[in-house]
Design an enzyme around this catalytic site. Structure first.
Site, PDB file in Angstrom:
ATOM      1  N   PRO A   2       0.812  -1.218   0.000  1.00  7.88           N
ATOM      2  CA  PRO A   2       0.000   0.000   0.000  1.00  7.88           C
ATOM      3  C   PRO A   2       0.848   1.272   0.000  1.00  7.88           C
ATOM      4  O   PRO A   2       1.834   1.383   0.731  1.00  7.88           O
ATOM      5  CB  PRO A   2      -0.816  -0.123   1.293  1.00  7.88           C
ATOM      6  CG  PRO A   2      -0.808  -1.583   1.614  1.00  7.88           C
ATOM      7  CD  PRO A   2       0.505  -2.092   1.143  1.00  7.88           C
ATOM      8  N   GLU A   3       0.442   2.216  -0.844  1.00  2.56           N
ATOM      9  CA  GLU A   3       1.050   3.532  -0.884  1.00  2.56           C
ATOM     10  C   GLU A   3      -0.060   4.554  -0.655  1.00  2.56           C
ATOM     11  O   GLU A   3      -1.140   4.201  -0.179  1.00  2.56           O
ATOM     12  CB  GLU A   3       1.786   3.738  -2.210  1.00  2.56           C
ATOM     13  CG  GLU A   3       2.897   2.709  -2.435  1.00  2.56           C
ATOM     14  CD  GLU A   3       3.674   2.904  -3.734  1.00  2.56           C
ATOM     15  OE1 GLU A   3       3.677   4.037  -4.264  1.00  2.56           O
ATOM     16  OE2 GLU A   3       4.269   1.928  -4.218  1.00  2.56           O
ATOM     17  N   LYS A  57       1.236   6.890   4.145  1.00  2.00           N
ATOM     18  CA  LYS A  57       0.685   5.557   3.928  1.00  2.00           C
ATOM     19  C   LYS A  57      -0.049   5.034   5.156  1.00  2.00           C
ATOM     20  O   LYS A  57      -0.336   3.842   5.243  1.00  2.00           O
ATOM     21  CB  LYS A  57       1.823   4.594   3.572  1.00  2.00           C
ATOM     22  CG  LYS A  57       2.698   5.029   2.405  1.00  2.00           C
ATOM     23  CD  LYS A  57       3.867   4.064   2.213  1.00  2.00           C
ATOM     24  CE  LYS A  57       4.852   4.566   1.184  1.00  2.00           C
ATOM     25  NZ  LYS A  57       5.986   3.634   1.008  1.00  2.00           N
ATOM     26  N   ARG A 264      16.750  -3.242  -9.358  1.00  2.00           N
ATOM     27  CA  ARG A 264      15.752  -4.093  -9.989  1.00  2.00           C
ATOM     28  C   ARG A 264      14.316  -3.641  -9.727  1.00  2.00           C
ATOM     29  O   ARG A 264      13.383  -4.158 -10.332  1.00  2.00           O
ATOM     30  CB  ARG A 264      15.932  -5.538  -9.518  1.00  2.00           C
ATOM     31  CG  ARG A 264      17.212  -6.189 -10.001  1.00  2.00           C
ATOM     32  CD  ARG A 264      17.292  -7.645  -9.599  1.00  2.00           C
ATOM     33  NE  ARG A 264      16.152  -8.417 -10.074  1.00  2.00           N
ATOM     34  CZ  ARG A 264      16.018  -8.880 -11.315  1.00  2.00           C
ATOM     35  NH1 ARG A 264      16.948  -8.618 -12.228  1.00  2.00           N
ATOM     36  NH2 ARG A 264      14.952  -9.590 -11.657  1.00  2.00           N
TER      37      ARG A 264
END
Length: 276
Positions: A2-3, A57, A264
């Site tokens: 979650p952001e 958040k 990545r």
């Protein structure tokens, strides 16, 4: 993970369905999920939920009892969810907190968090003020253009790192940083303070556009996230670069999305987001 958009979706659903409810009981599955204020847990029994807000958040419940006001902060962390009763969960052993309520549309609110990177904080007003100052920078949905321009101009680090620095700009994580930078045509490693004013303005506008659009679509259901009522976020379908390495750039430039060498978790188009 979650952001800001997911936390906003959670806060809005809670505001629509549990605001005004009274907490009848609190069940705590494991005490270490409460980072601060465990000794005040009993106070919350019989308290009324008078406000629900989001910071970064995290979701903040304001509660009143007699003439006293206290706060319950739920950090969503990487895997935290706030769920209504009846929403099925995988691995129910990771339900760590349950509020039984009366007077609202929902009889129960549950906190599920398997990896426990987020925690619960039970705070009074001075504790809340200290928590907010320590944890959160400006809100990207409400920060003014002048303040945003100043904070970008003061940072000599990389642009993506700035967007994700919670004590500077609160609420943007890896998913939305990738999406924002692609739409703004900015390289993740661009030095923030070297951006020209017109590119900072473009970034400012795109940040709001992406976050607002994500909220409108219920957030992004990547891995575990679901809203309190069990619905999935549909903004995942609108991701342009996140986790899309090897696919053609959606701008039609002819290049393909790549992972940033040595990072990545960063996805970008080497043509549209050239480092210059």
């Amino acid at each position: 993970m979650p952001e800001l958009p997911e936390a906003e979706v959670v806060a809005r659903q809670l505001g629509a369905r549990v605001l005004g409810a009274t907490i009848k009981d609190v069940w705590l599955g494991r005490p270490d999920i409460v980072r601060q204020g465990l000794d005040t847990l009993d106070w919350y029994r019989g308290a009324a939920i008078t406000g629900i807000d989001r910071r970064g958040k995290s979701v903040i419940l304001s509660l009143a009892k007699a003439s006293d006001t206290r706060y319950l902060i739920a950090e969503l962390g990487m895997t935290g969810l706030l769920l209504f009763q009846g929403v099925p969960v995988r691995h129910p052993q990771h339900l760590h907190l349950m509020l039984t309520m009366d007077g609202g549309q929902e009889p129960e609110l549950r906190y599920w968090n398997p990896r426990r990177f987020g925690r619960i904080h039970l705070l009074d007003k001075p504790g809340l003020d200290r928590f907010l100052v320590k944890r959160f920078g400006c809100d990207p949905l409400t920060v003014s253009w002048e303040e945003f321009r100043r904070l970008v101009g003061r940072r000599r680090g990389r642009l993506k790192a700035l967007l994700m620095h919670q004590q500077v700009i609160a609420g943007i994580g890896n998913i939305y940083a990738n999406e924002i930078l692609h739409r703004a045509r900015l390289h993740p490693h661009h030095t923030a303070s070297r951006l020209k004013s017109e590119r900072v303005r473009r970034l400012f506008d795109v940040v709001r556009e992406v976050l607002t659009d994500a909220i409108r679509h219920g957030g992004s259901s990547v891995r575990d996230f679901i809203a309190p009522d069990g619905t999935q976020g549909l903004f995942t379908r609108r991701h342009l670069v996140y986790n899309k390495a090897g696919r053609p750039c959606p701008s039609g430039c002819g290049s393909r999305i790549r992972r940033l060498p040595g990072d990545r978790t960063s996805f970008y188009c080497p043509f549209c987001q050239r480092l210059r």
